[in-house]
Scaffold this motif. Structure first.
Motif, PDB file in Angstrom:
ATOM      1  N   PHE A 262      62.484  45.568  -5.866  1.00  0.00           N
ATOM      2  CA  PHE A 262      62.087  45.163  -7.210  1.00  0.00           C
ATOM      3  C   PHE A 262      60.676  44.589  -7.284  1.00  0.00           C
ATOM      4  N   ILE A 263      59.989  44.503  -6.152  1.00  0.00           N
ATOM      5  CA  ILE A 263      58.655  43.900  -6.160  1.00  0.00           C
ATOM      6  C   ILE A 263      57.692  44.600  -7.123  1.00  0.00           C
ATOM      7  N   PRO A 264      57.629  45.942  -7.157  1.00  0.00           N
ATOM      8  CA  PRO A 264      56.678  46.582  -8.079  1.00  0.00           C
ATOM      9  C   PRO A 264      56.953  46.295  -9.548  1.00  0.00           C
ATOM     10  N   LYS A 265      58.172  45.898  -9.882  1.00  0.00           N
ATOM     11  CA  LYS A 265      58.517  45.675 -11.286  1.00  0.00           C
ATOM     12  C   LYS A 265      57.876  44.424 -11.855  1.00  0.00           C
ATOM     13  N   PHE A 266      57.481  43.459 -11.001  1.00  0.00           N
ATOM     14  CA  PHE A 266      56.783  42.302 -11.567  1.00  0.00           C
ATOM     15  C   PHE A 266      55.305  42.281 -11.198  1.00  0.00           C
ATOM     16  N   PHE A 267      54.782  43.404 -10.687  1.00  0.00           N
ATOM     17  CA  PHE A 267      53.332  43.549 -10.513  1.00  0.00           C
ATOM     18  C   PHE A 267      52.670  43.471 -11.884  1.00  0.00           C
ATOM     19  N   ASN A 268      51.560  42.736 -11.972  1.00  0.00           N
ATOM     20  CA  ASN A 268      50.790  42.567 -13.205  1.00  0.00           C
ATOM     21  C   ASN A 268      51.491  41.646 -14.213  1.00  0.00           C
ATOM     22  N   ARG A 269      52.473  40.883 -13.752  1.00  0.00           N
ATOM     23  CA  ARG A 269      53.144  39.929 -14.634  1.00  0.00           C
ATOM     24  C   ARG A 269      52.803  38.499 -14.182  1.00  0.00           C
ATOM     25  N   THR A 270      52.511  37.659 -15.132  1.00  0.00           N
ATOM     26  CA  THR A 270      51.959  36.341 -14.858  1.00  0.00           C
ATOM     27  C   THR A 270      53.013  35.371 -14.329  1.00  0.00           C
ATOM     28  N   GLN A 271      52.600  34.557 -13.343  1.00  0.00           N
ATOM     29  CA  GLN A 271      53.425  33.487 -12.822  1.00  0.00           C
ATOM     30  C   GLN A 271      52.604  32.191 -12.772  1.00  0.00           C
ATOM     31  N   HIS A 272      53.305  31.080 -12.531  1.00  0.00           N
ATOM     32  CA  HIS A 272      52.649  29.790 -12.314  1.00  0.00           C
ATOM     33  C   HIS A 272      53.391  29.057 -11.206  1.00  0.00           C
ATOM     34  N   ILE A 273      52.805  27.982 -10.697  1.00  0.00           N
ATOM     35  CA  ILE A 273      53.347  27.256  -9.545  1.00  0.00           C
ATOM     36  C   ILE A 273      54.287  26.141  -9.995  1.00  0.00           C
ATOM     37  N   THR A 274      55.341  25.943  -9.235  1.00  0.00           N
ATOM     38  CA  THR A 274      56.259  24.830  -9.460  1.00  0.00           C
ATOM     39  C   THR A 274      56.465  24.077  -8.146  1.00  0.00           C
ATOM     40  N   LEU A 275      56.450  22.744  -8.235  1.00  0.00           N
ATOM     41  CA  LEU A 275      56.774  21.864  -7.111  1.00  0.00           C
ATOM     42  C   LEU A 275      57.842  20.889  -7.593  1.00  0.00           C
TER      43      LEU A 275
END
Length: 308
Positions: A262-275
């Protein structure tokens, strides 16, 4: 890490199925009979390097450019949102800003045993009583693996908590979970030598499309992760996600295999960091809250690099 109640049901179902299979004698023994342990993902043995730090000169030579950094001299509100809510996964804590501290240039996430009332979770404002508080921050900075930045390296230098029921995490996600994907770079167990990595993706909010056991990996270190700082990383590309510990690759998930399909399915989709540092929850299965031992999570720095 941003799993819903649906996930809790999935975990219990998987645990029930796995209990019928032969127990792997070499699988890690997690606190209090974790449902995750029953699923028996693979375990990677690594040496680790106490007080390891990244060589940024070497990264620059490899073509990386640093695009985000926080060394936690302060807790910058322009960089981070601080949670004030309960969470998901049947976790036992209320996240509050007062559990976040800056100590000697480090972010300290300090859990406290106290009885408080707050929102059940960010999607449910119903008041709920909690017996613990802890801290969680999410970056205002967004990034993505894309044609413009085909390689994204997400890194943090951390010292993990030691204590039964502690669930520290460094991870990234975006959008309506998990439609932009999720990279679990480190999820700890409150143990000195063990954590896990994982990826998630779902085409619809709240519905992961894959069996998590395909992509989860336990990492067992010979170097104590609770008394030394270590560097935890993920390199995100169109067809691969590579996890690193102290500069060494521990696993590379590839889209041509079931674990990385499923990795290619979230290519070009934005993420952010969580701690964050959760307490109890689905990571531990059934756990007696009175037996939980609290421990502090320290973060020296967080960085994001990109490369062509």
């Amino acid at each position: 890490m941003r799993k819903t109640q649906l996930l809790a049901c999935c975990l219990l179902a998987i645990a029930g199925i796995a209990a019928c299979s032969k127990k792997n004698d070499e699988s890690p023994r997690l606190n209090d009979g974790s449902a995750l342990a029953a699923a028996e993902p693979p375990t990677v043995q690594v040496p680790g390097v106490c007080e390891y730090d990244l060589d940024e000169t070497a990264l620059k030579a490899q073509g990386y450019t640093k695009v985000f950094e926080d060394n936690f001299n302060t807790l910058d509100s322009t960089k981070w949102d601080r949670w004030n809510s309960g969470a998901y996964n049947n976790e036992l804590q209320l996240y509050t800003p007062k559990n976040l501290h800056i100590v000697d240039g480090k972010l300290l996430i300090k859990p406290v045993r106290e009885r408080v009332t707050g929102a059940t979770d960010p999607d449910n404002s119903t008041k709920k009583t909690f017996n613990f508080t802890s801290g969680r921050i999410e970056s205002n900075y967004n990034f993505k693996a894309s044609t413009a930045t085909p390689k994204v390296r997400i890194s943090a230098r951390m010292k993990l908590p030691f204590g039964l029921g502690m669930w520290p995490a460094f991870w990234s996600y975006g959008g309506e979970w998990p439609t932009n994907g999720e990279l679990d770079i480190i999820e700890g167990f409150g143990e000195r030598d063990l954590y896990n990595t994982n990826i998630w993706y779902g085409s619809q909010a709240g519905t992961p499309d894959h069996d998590y056991t395909l992509s989860m990996t336990y990492v067992k270190s010979q170097s104590d992760q609770t008394t030394c700082y270590h560097v935890y990383e993920a390199i995100w590309q169109k067809d691969t996600v590579t996890f690193l510990f102290d500069g060494n690759i521990i696993r590379k998930l590839v889209s041509s295999t079931p674990a990385g399909q499923f990795i290619p399915k979230f290519f070009n989709r934005t993420q952010h960091i969580t701690l964050n540092a959760a307490i109890g929850g689905d990571q531990f299965g059934t756990i007696d809250p009175s037996k939980i031992v609290l421990g502090d999570t320290y973060v020296d720095w967080v960085r994001v690099y990109t490369a062509k």
